[in-house]
Write a protein that holds these residues in place. Structure first.
Motif, PDB file in Angstrom:
ATOM      1  N   THR A 170       0.852  -1.183   0.000  1.00 18.72           N
ATOM      2  CA  THR A 170       0.000   0.000   0.000  1.00 18.72           C
ATOM      3  C   THR A 170       0.890   1.235   0.000  1.00 18.72           C
ATOM      4  N   ALA A 171       0.929   1.934  -1.124  1.00 14.12           N
ATOM      5  CA  ALA A 171       1.829   3.081  -1.257  1.00 14.12           C
ATOM      6  C   ALA A 171       1.432   4.221  -0.329  1.00 14.12           C
ATOM      7  N   ALA A 172       0.131   4.409  -0.107  1.00 13.39           N
ATOM      8  CA  ALA A 172      -0.317   5.528   0.722  1.00 13.39           C
ATOM      9  C   ALA A 172       0.226   5.435   2.141  1.00 13.39           C
ATOM     10  N   ARG A 173       0.360   4.198   2.653  1.00 14.86           N
ATOM     11  CA  ARG A 173       0.871   4.011   4.025  1.00 14.86           C
ATOM     12  C   ARG A 173       2.270   3.423   4.058  1.00 14.86           C
ATOM     13  N   ASP A 174       2.828   3.164   2.872  1.00 21.99           N
ATOM     14  CA  ASP A 174       4.168   2.594   2.774  1.00 21.99           C
ATOM     15  C   ASP A 174       4.291   1.331   3.615  1.00 21.99           C
ATOM     16  N   GLU A 175       3.342   0.399   3.430  1.00 20.85           N
ATOM     17  CA  GLU A 175       3.370  -0.842   4.184  1.00 20.85           C
ATOM     18  C   GLU A 175       2.933  -2.014   3.308  1.00 20.85           C
ATOM     19  N   ASP A 214       2.635  -8.263  -4.497  1.00 18.67           N
ATOM     20  CA  ASP A 214       3.959  -8.886  -4.452  1.00 18.67           C
ATOM     21  C   ASP A 214       3.886 -10.402  -4.592  1.00 18.67           C
ATOM     22  N   ALA A 215       2.831 -11.010  -4.073  1.00 22.12           N
ATOM     23  CA  ALA A 215       2.656 -12.458  -4.157  1.00 22.12           C
ATOM     24  C   ALA A 215       1.163 -12.754  -4.085  1.00 22.12           C
ATOM     25  N   TYR A 216       0.753 -13.857  -4.678  1.00 26.35           N
ATOM     26  CA  TYR A 216      -0.663 -14.235  -4.639  1.00 26.35           C
ATOM     27  C   TYR A 216      -0.791 -15.759  -4.667  1.00 26.35           C
ATOM     28  N   GLU A 217      -1.909 -16.227  -4.137  1.00 24.68           N
ATOM     29  CA  GLU A 217      -2.186 -17.661  -4.083  1.00 24.68           C
ATOM     30  C   GLU A 217      -3.673 -17.870  -4.335  1.00 24.68           C
ATOM     31  N   GLU A 218      -3.978 -18.730  -5.273  1.00 21.76           N
ATOM     32  CA  GLU A 218      -5.370 -19.065  -5.548  1.00 21.76           C
ATOM     33  C   GLU A 218      -5.844 -20.109  -4.545  1.00 21.76           C
ATOM     34  N   VAL A 281      -5.588  14.503  -0.027  1.00 23.68           N
ATOM     35  CA  VAL A 281      -4.752  13.299   0.015  1.00 23.68           C
ATOM     36  C   VAL A 281      -5.430  12.271   0.908  1.00 23.68           C
ATOM     37  N   THR A 282      -5.201  11.014   0.630  1.00 24.61           N
ATOM     38  CA  THR A 282      -5.801   9.960   1.445  1.00 24.61           C
ATOM     39  C   THR A 282      -5.073   9.776   2.767  1.00 24.61           C
ATOM     40  N   ASP A 283      -3.788  10.150   2.799  1.00 24.67           N
ATOM     41  CA  ASP A 283      -2.993   9.893   4.000  1.00 24.67           C
ATOM     42  C   ASP A 283      -1.868  10.924   4.074  1.00 24.67           C
ATOM     43  N   LEU A 284      -1.644  11.506   5.264  1.00 24.98           N
ATOM     44  CA  LEU A 284      -0.576  12.492   5.416  1.00 24.98           C
ATOM     45  C   LEU A 284       0.800  11.859   5.263  1.00 24.98           C
ATOM     46  N   GLY A 285       0.912  10.585   5.563  1.00 21.60           N
ATOM     47  CA  GLY A 285       2.185   9.903   5.373  1.00 21.60           C
ATOM     48  C   GLY A 285       2.579   9.870   3.907  1.00 21.60           C
ATOM     49  N   TRP A 286       1.582   9.638   3.039  1.00 24.73           N
ATOM     50  CA  TRP A 286       1.862   9.675   1.598  1.00 24.73           C
ATOM     51  C   TRP A 286       2.283  11.075   1.174  1.00 24.73           C
ATOM     52  N   ALA A 287       1.580  12.091   1.679  1.00 30.40           N
ATOM     53  CA  ALA A 287       1.925  13.474   1.343  1.00 30.40           C
ATOM     54  C   ALA A 287       3.328  13.807   1.824  1.00 30.40           C
ATOM     55  N   GLN A 288       3.715  13.302   2.993  1.00 30.18           N
ATOM     56  CA  GLN A 288       5.045  13.541   3.531  1.00 30.18           C
ATOM     57  C   GLN A 288       6.112  12.975   2.606  1.00 30.18           C
TER      58      GLN A 288
END
Length: 323
Positions: A170-175, A214-218, A281-288
């Motif tokens: 998740t880019a907005a929260r960098d996690e 990054d990874a997925y499983e059916e 912005v959705t998240d201040l961390g993303w804006a930062q």
């Protein structure tokens, strides 16, 4: 079969009509005084549709729409004659470069995962390749962007209606998180592939960028989105700013002016050699992280973001302090 029965209502598209209009003028020029019923039969449309096409042609022309710019015709009862063609005196023909460009574009479109109406694309490609002759058989290799195989694999899971376990950034929260989802559909928005699914972790409908999976499983279990899993409206893009989101105000220099064209902004106002920009912005961390990656930007509001930027800048400077 009568002309009225040839083309059921609702099947024609704007592209069909445009092609017909471009060929209608040279057709009528070669057959002055032809009966409307005969022309309609040749074009496999109803007489009503042909008359509507003639009415549209009658008001077509160059901006200004003077008497010498419009297509003119004489409609005498059930017979029609073109009296001025406005230069459209030949059926539409593609030159070799145009034909090859269309072939390459349609081949790429046909191979792109997540595109609807694939049958229509393949039919159009077959027609153009046939019309292009030897040029249509040219060995043109179409190489799709990286990540296409993953997009196609995810699309297959959606079609099989299976649940998935994904590792997602998740880019907005960098996690990066792991979650189980119930896939709903694959979308292509702005040249990016998205997986829309019910996220069991968030208990809500989410859009996941396929290139950030990054990874997925059916899983063996079937996908079972609940009744409240409502699809997103992406007709105006993925991000929809709302008044509930934080409002950020920036003073932007020339080198960073590009962000006003890349991200949705509520206001962009020139202030001397700089610009005052407000955006949700959705998240201040993303804006930062965005601001720290730019060189000539000053944060004016909100205060919480100003404090974040100042604290991180001071922490960075402390790394250079001499013990």
């Amino acid at each position: 079969m009568t002309p009225q029965q040839r083309q059921p209502a609702g099947r024609a598209t704007g592209g069909d009509r445009l092609g017909r209009l471009l060929n209608l003028v040279p057709y009528l020029l070669a057959r002055p005084g032809i009966e409307v019923a005969e022309a309609a039969a040749d074009f496999r449309i109803s007489e009503k549709q042909l008359r509507e096409d003639l009415e549209l042609l009658w008001v077509c022309g160059l901006p200004g729409y003077g008497p010498g710019d419009l297509i003119d015709m004489a409609l005498d009862g059930d017979r029609v004659t073109i009296t001025y063609d406005a230069g459209i005196d030949r059926p539409l023909r593609l030159n070799p470069d145009e034909a090859l460009a269309l072939v390459v574009a349609l081949r790429m479109l046909a191979e792109t995962p997540g595109i609807g109406s694939r049958d229509a694309i393949e039919r159009a490609l077959a027609k153009i390749e046939n019309a292009a002759g030897e040029l249509g058989d040219a060995p043109v290799a179409v190489r799709l962007p990286a990540g296409t195989e993953r997009l196609e694999a995810v699309r297959g899971i959606v079609e099989r209606r299976h649940a998935m376990r994904i590792t997602y950034y998740t880019a907005a929260r960098d996690e990066t998180t792991s979650r189980v989802i119930d896939p709903m559909r694959v979308l292509m928005v702005g040249n990016r592939g998205y997986l829309e699914a019910w996220c069991r972790r968030a208990e809500a409908t989410r859009l996941f960028r396929v290139d950030r999976i990054d990874a997925y499983e059916e899983l063996d279990e079937p996908a079972a989105p609940p009744a409240r899993a409502v699809p997103h409206d992406v007709s105006d893009g993925i991000f929809h700013p709302s008044t509930e989101l934080p409002l950020v105000t920036l003073r932007v220099g020339r080198a960073s002016r590009w962000i006003t064209e890349y991200y949705p902004c509520e206001e962009v106002r020139r202030d001397g050699d700089e610009w005052l920009v407000t955006m949700r912005v959705t998240d201040l961390g993303w804006a930062q992280r965005l601001v720290l990656g730019l060189g000539d930007v000053t944060v004016l509001a909100p205060a919480a973001l100003v404090v974040r930027i100042r604290d991180q800048a001071n922490a960075a400077l402390d790394q250079y302090a001499t013990p």
